[in-house]
Design a protein around this motif. Sequence first.
Motif, PDB file in Angstrom:
ATOM      1  N   VAL A 255       0.841  -1.207   0.000  1.00 52.99           N
ATOM      2  CA  VAL A 255       0.000   0.000   0.000  1.00 52.99           C
ATOM      3  C   VAL A 255       0.869   1.248   0.000  1.00 52.99           C
ATOM      4  O   VAL A 255       0.634   2.203  -0.753  1.00 52.99           O
ATOM      5  CB  VAL A 255      -0.958  -0.014   1.209  1.00 52.99           C
ATOM      6  N   LEU A 256       1.909   1.251   0.865  1.00 58.73           N
ATOM      7  CA  LEU A 256       2.802   2.412   0.920  1.00 58.73           C
ATOM      8  C   LEU A 256       3.520   2.609  -0.403  1.00 58.73           C
ATOM      9  O   LEU A 256       3.723   3.750  -0.854  1.00 58.73           O
ATOM     10  CB  LEU A 256       3.810   2.229   2.052  1.00 58.73           C
ATOM     11  N   ALA A 257       3.942   1.487  -1.024  1.00 57.17           N
ATOM     12  CA  ALA A 257       4.645   1.598  -2.297  1.00 57.17           C
ATOM     13  C   ALA A 257       3.727   2.073  -3.413  1.00 57.17           C
ATOM     14  O   ALA A 257       4.177   2.701  -4.372  1.00 57.17           O
ATOM     15  CB  ALA A 257       5.272   0.248  -2.664  1.00 57.17           C
ATOM     16  N   SER A 258       2.437   1.758  -3.313  1.00 55.01           N
ATOM     17  CA  SER A 258       1.481   2.130  -4.361  1.00 55.01           C
ATOM     18  C   SER A 258       0.948   3.547  -4.201  1.00 55.01           C
ATOM     19  O   SER A 258       0.323   4.076  -5.128  1.00 55.01           O
ATOM     20  CB  SER A 258       0.310   1.148  -4.380  1.00 55.01           C
ATOM     21  N   MET A 259       1.169   4.161  -3.063  1.00 60.07           N
ATOM     22  CA  MET A 259       0.640   5.502  -2.814  1.00 60.07           C
ATOM     23  C   MET A 259       1.333   6.519  -3.719  1.00 60.07           C
ATOM     24  O   MET A 259       2.556   6.536  -3.825  1.00 60.07           O
ATOM     25  CB  MET A 259       0.832   5.902  -1.346  1.00 60.07           C
ATOM     26  N   THR A 260       0.552   7.338  -4.356  1.00 57.41           N
ATOM     27  CA  THR A 260       1.120   8.476  -5.087  1.00 57.41           C
ATOM     28  C   THR A 260       1.300   9.675  -4.183  1.00 57.41           C
ATOM     29  O   THR A 260       2.057  10.591  -4.513  1.00 57.41           O
ATOM     30  CB  THR A 260       0.217   8.850  -6.266  1.00 57.41           C
ATOM     31  N   ASP A 261       0.593   9.705  -3.062  1.00 54.87           N
ATOM     32  CA  ASP A 261       0.773  10.764  -2.082  1.00 54.87           C
ATOM     33  C   ASP A 261       2.036  10.493  -1.268  1.00 54.87           C
ATOM     34  O   ASP A 261       2.460   9.352  -1.087  1.00 54.87           O
ATOM     35  CB  ASP A 261      -0.425  10.849  -1.142  1.00 54.87           C
ATOM     36  N   VAL A 262       2.628  11.559  -0.772  1.00 55.56           N
ATOM     37  CA  VAL A 262       3.843  11.461   0.030  1.00 55.56           C
ATOM     38  C   VAL A 262       3.469  11.138   1.473  1.00 55.56           C
ATOM     39  O   VAL A 262       2.535  11.734   2.030  1.00 55.56           O
ATOM     40  CB  VAL A 262       4.630  12.787  -0.034  1.00 55.56           C
ATOM     41  N   LEU A 263       4.203  10.194   2.093  1.00 60.50           N
ATOM     42  CA  LEU A 263       3.971   9.805   3.479  1.00 60.50           C
ATOM     43  C   LEU A 263       5.269   9.981   4.271  1.00 60.50           C
ATOM     44  O   LEU A 263       6.318   9.480   3.872  1.00 60.50           O
ATOM     45  CB  LEU A 263       3.511   8.357   3.573  1.00 60.50           C
ATOM     46  N   ILE A 264       5.171  10.697   5.392  1.00 66.68           N
ATOM     47  CA  ILE A 264       6.309  10.892   6.294  1.00 66.68           C
ATOM     48  C   ILE A 264       5.821  10.610   7.712  1.00 66.68           C
ATOM     49  O   ILE A 264       4.873  11.251   8.186  1.00 66.68           O
ATOM     50  CB  ILE A 264       6.872  12.328   6.208  1.00 66.68           C
ATOM     51  N   VAL A 265       6.450   9.657   8.384  1.00 69.59           N
ATOM     52  CA  VAL A 265       6.132   9.323   9.783  1.00 69.59           C
ATOM     53  C   VAL A 265       7.285   9.817  10.644  1.00 69.59           C
ATOM     54  O   VAL A 265       8.448   9.450  10.413  1.00 69.59           O
ATOM     55  CB  VAL A 265       5.929   7.812   9.965  1.00 69.59           C
ATOM     56  N   CYS A 266       6.972  10.640  11.652  1.00 70.87           N
ATOM     57  CA  CYS A 266       7.998  11.249  12.496  1.00 70.87           C
ATOM     58  C   CYS A 266       7.698  10.945  13.963  1.00 70.87           C
ATOM     59  O   CYS A 266       6.559  10.625  14.342  1.00 70.87           O
ATOM     60  CB  CYS A 266       8.053  12.764  12.300  1.00 70.87           C
ATOM     61  N   ASP A 267       8.733  11.097  14.795  1.00 65.75           N
ATOM     62  CA  ASP A 267       8.516  11.017  16.240  1.00 65.75           C
ATOM     63  C   ASP A 267       8.125  12.392  16.756  1.00 65.75           C
ATOM     64  O   ASP A 267       7.923  13.337  15.967  1.00 65.75           O
ATOM     65  CB  ASP A 267       9.766  10.467  16.941  1.00 65.75           C
ATOM     66  N   VAL A 268       8.020  12.512  18.089  1.00 70.75           N
ATOM     67  CA  VAL A 268       7.539  13.778  18.657  1.00 70.75           C
ATOM     68  C   VAL A 268       8.536  14.914  18.432  1.00 70.75           C
ATOM     69  O   VAL A 268       8.166  16.089  18.477  1.00 70.75           O
ATOM     70  CB  VAL A 268       7.255  13.618  20.161  1.00 70.75           C
ATOM     71  N   GLN A 269       9.810  14.583  18.207  1.00 70.53           N
ATOM     72  CA  GLN A 269      10.809  15.612  17.927  1.00 70.53           C
ATOM     73  C   GLN A 269      10.889  15.961  16.444  1.00 70.53           C
ATOM     74  O   GLN A 269      11.689  16.809  16.051  1.00 70.53           O
ATOM     75  CB  GLN A 269      12.199  15.165  18.408  1.00 70.53           C
ATOM     76  N   GLY A 270      10.069  15.336  15.615  1.00 68.02           N
ATOM     77  CA  GLY A 270      10.077  15.627  14.185  1.00 68.02           C
ATOM     78  C   GLY A 270      11.132  14.867  13.415  1.00 68.02           C
ATOM     79  O   GLY A 270      11.400  15.205  12.254  1.00 68.02           O
ATOM     80  N   ARG A 271      11.741  13.835  14.008  1.00 67.89           N
ATOM     81  CA  ARG A 271      12.722  13.018  13.295  1.00 67.89           C
ATOM     82  C   ARG A 271      12.004  11.954  12.472  1.00 67.89           C
ATOM     83  O   ARG A 271      11.061  11.317  12.939  1.00 67.89           O
ATOM     84  CB  ARG A 271      13.708  12.374  14.277  1.00 67.89           C
ATOM     85  N   ILE A 272      12.468  11.768  11.268  1.00 66.86           N
ATOM     86  CA  ILE A 272      11.819  10.845  10.334  1.00 66.86           C
ATOM     87  C   ILE A 272      12.041   9.404  10.787  1.00 66.86           C
ATOM     88  O   ILE A 272      13.171   8.986  11.076  1.00 66.86           O
ATOM     89  CB  ILE A 272      12.367  11.051   8.910  1.00 66.86           C
ATOM     90  N   GLN A 273      10.953   8.634  10.835  1.00 72.03           N
ATOM     91  CA  GLN A 273      11.016   7.215  11.169  1.00 72.03           C
ATOM     92  C   GLN A 273      10.721   6.335   9.960  1.00 72.03           C
ATOM     93  O   GLN A 273      11.269   5.249   9.838  1.00 72.03           O
ATOM     94  CB  GLN A 273      10.023   6.888  12.297  1.00 72.03           C
ATOM     95  N   GLN A 274       9.851   6.818   9.086  1.00 71.73           N
ATOM     96  CA  GLN A 274       9.506   6.032   7.921  1.00 71.73           C
ATOM     97  C   GLN A 274       8.957   6.946   6.835  1.00 71.73           C
ATOM     98  O   GLN A 274       8.286   7.951   7.123  1.00 71.73           O
ATOM     99  CB  GLN A 274       8.465   4.957   8.268  1.00 71.73           C
ATOM    100  N   VAL A 275       9.265   6.617   5.578  1.00 72.36           N
ATOM    101  CA  VAL A 275       8.725   7.338   4.419  1.00 72.36           C
ATOM    102  C   VAL A 275       8.300   6.290   3.393  1.00 72.36           C
ATOM    103  O   VAL A 275       8.626   5.111   3.521  1.00 72.36           O
ATOM    104  CB  VAL A 275       9.759   8.297   3.804  1.00 72.36           C
ATOM    105  N   ASN A 276       7.594   6.739   2.373  1.00 69.56           N
ATOM    106  CA  ASN A 276       7.187   5.805   1.319  1.00 69.56           C
ATOM    107  C   ASN A 276       7.955   6.101   0.039  1.00 69.56           C
ATOM    108  O   ASN A 276       8.735   7.051  -0.057  1.00 69.56           O
ATOM    109  CB  ASN A 276       5.677   5.863   1.093  1.00 69.56           C
TER     110      ASN A 276
END
Length: 461
Positions: free
Chosen positions: A68-89
Amino acid sequence: MTPVSTQADPRPVGVLQDGDCPEPTAEATWIHVIRKMDETYADLVRHQSELEEKNSALEDAQHFIASVLASMTDVLIVCDVQGRIQQVNRALETLTGWSEADLRGRPFLALLAEHCLPMASTFAQQIRAEAIHDCELAIKGVDEEIPLAVNCTSRYDHRGRLVGMVLIGRPVGELRRAYRDLAQAHDDLKRAQGRLVNAEKMASLGRLVAGVAHELNNPISFVYGNVHALSRYRERLLRYCAAVDDASGPSAELQALKAELRIERLLADLDPLIKGTLEGAERVRDLVQDLRCFSSGQQGESTRFDLVHLIRTAVHWVTKGERREIETTLALPDTLTVQGHPGQIHQVLMNLVQNALDAMRDNAQPPRLSISAGQDATTAWLSVRDNGPGIGAQDLGRIFDPFFTTKPVGQGTGLGLSISYGIVADHQGTLTAENHPDGGAEFRLELPLSLEPKPRPERHA
């Protein structure tokens, strides 16, 4: 000594009473152990089966989420509370050129354009109160900044504690480009429709004007010829009257009659009257000629000629008669060869230049005339721009109509631009007018570098 009881045991032999615990044998012990081992093994097998099922379900869930993440055309960014990136698509990786491994642990602000940082830096605080919807940000793409419509929401753990935020962005650049292309296509369609309507209008008016010009030509020829005859008769009358006066002298009666009829004043008035009539007849003759030029098609064979030479000549001829100083800017190539009728195109150029000078007649600022020209693969173009008041919005659609003019009565017939439009149309080109964003009007002429042969109309007996 303790006395030994000799009382017999009342319990039957071989019968166990409560509280008795016989000693287990070795065989019974092993049987018990084996049973416990079987139970434990069965539990292990059951737990192993359940664990494998859960692992399989977990793998399926992970593959599903990854797909699903690979098929998304929208951008996905998952961050922690400090704004550090944990996961992207993959969509973000494609836009930025960075892999998830390179981005993990970096602040998501590092992906954004400079002008977006003040707004995005407050996301961590804003999402504690409510989600953020349709916020426009720009990320640093591979070649350029890419605008995104971003939604940002909170992310909680199983205990309900805030552990980060999730950003989902939809690229809007393609949508904007599509909208711009659609708007441009709509404008082009409107202009093409306007040119088509104008061309049909010109064709209909051309047929009407041709008939009017033909009908006017005969009577004006009579007037023109008769006035010339009257001019010659006046010369003869003057000679005769002079001869009569120089002879023996007129009698007293003739002198009185001459004074009563004011013959000398009449003879003196004949000259300006005849000249005025001739001037009016010539103006009507020129108007008829313009009408015939407006309604007629091309005459003769077309030739190759230098458009730049015609432009310079037209500007020189029109501006040399001006009493005021005209600031003229020419941005022209050395040569620009097109095909057509140079005399008629020269007439169009002179009309455009004269129209620009007339538009700047009442300018408070110094008049400026800007002319530029160039070509692309198949078309030569010319732009004539003035710094006058421009064309009124209500007049833009009528500027090429015959007899339409904004000049005072007696200063224009309203045929110059109409005739020019017809000539350009016969050359398979276009002539358009619009107001320049910096002020003034701009006329744009486009001519094909080579003309396509027109089919000859069939003649019927």
